[in-house]
Design a protein around this motif. Structure first.
Motif, PDB file in Angstrom:
ATOM      1  N   SER A  26       0.825  -1.216   0.000  1.00 49.53           N
ATOM      2  CA  SER A  26       0.000   0.000   0.000  1.00 49.53           C
ATOM      3  C   SER A  26       0.858   1.265   0.000  1.00 49.53           C
ATOM      4  CB  SER A  26      -0.957  -0.003   1.187  1.00 49.53           C
ATOM      5  OG  SER A  26      -0.243  -0.050   2.409  1.00 49.53           O
ATOM      6  N   SER A  27       2.003   1.224   0.676  1.00 45.94           N
ATOM      7  CA  SER A  27       2.910   2.376   0.681  1.00 45.94           C
ATOM      8  C   SER A  27       3.485   2.600  -0.711  1.00 45.94           C
ATOM      9  CB  SER A  27       4.045   2.161   1.678  1.00 45.94           C
ATOM     10  OG  SER A  27       3.555   2.050   2.981  1.00 45.94           O
ATOM     11  N   LYS A  28       3.914   1.522  -1.339  1.00 46.71           N
ATOM     12  CA  LYS A  28       4.470   1.616  -2.682  1.00 46.71           C
ATOM     13  C   LYS A  28       3.414   2.134  -3.658  1.00 46.71           C
ATOM     14  CE  LYS A  28       7.247  -0.984  -5.921  1.00 46.71           C
ATOM     15  NZ  LYS A  28       8.110  -2.150  -6.052  1.00 46.71           N
ATOM     16  N   ALA A  29       2.205   1.624  -3.563  1.00 49.20           N
ATOM     17  CA  ALA A  29       1.120   2.062  -4.445  1.00 49.20           C
ATOM     18  C   ALA A  29       0.831   3.543  -4.264  1.00 49.20           C
ATOM     19  CB  ALA A  29      -0.134   1.224  -4.192  1.00 49.20           C
ATOM     20  N   GLN A  30       0.886   4.020  -3.031  1.00 47.83           N
ATOM     21  CA  GLN A  30       0.644   5.440  -2.746  1.00 47.83           C
ATOM     22  C   GLN A  30       1.708   6.305  -3.415  1.00 47.83           C
ATOM     23  OE1 GLN A  30      -2.007   6.517  -1.034  1.00 47.83           O
ATOM     24  NE2 GLN A  30      -1.498   8.660  -0.994  1.00 47.83           N
ATOM     25  N   TYR A  31       2.959   5.943  -3.283  1.00 47.91           N
ATOM     26  CA  TYR A  31       4.045   6.702  -3.903  1.00 47.91           C
ATOM     27  C   TYR A  31       3.946   6.666  -5.417  1.00 47.91           C
ATOM     28  CZ  TYR A  31       6.838   8.171   0.066  1.00 47.91           C
ATOM     29  OH  TYR A  31       7.287   8.812   1.196  1.00 47.91           O
TER      30      TYR A  31
END
Length: 56
Positions: free
Chosen positions: A8-13
């Motif tokens: 989810s962090s990677k997708a946000q970035y």
């Protein structure tokens, strides 16, 4: 491994990078050392400038 990344962090970035590219950005500066561990160049067509490598 000492660190773990969340999908989810990677997708946000990646969403932020895509939004910036849609606004005309030709590159993004990864101004925090941890971002370079999260987002790889293979993840986006936008050029990423990783300050960890630039400073080294």
């Amino acid at each position: 491994m000492f660190w773990e990344t969340l999908a989810s962090s990677k997708a946000q970035y990646l969403g932020i990078i895509e939004s910036l590219a849609n606004q005309g950005a030709q590159a993004v500066i990864l101004g925090c050392t941890e971002i370079g561990m999260l987002v790889n160049q293979a993840d986006t067509q936008v050029e990423r400038l990783d300050t960890t490598y630039i400073y080294a």
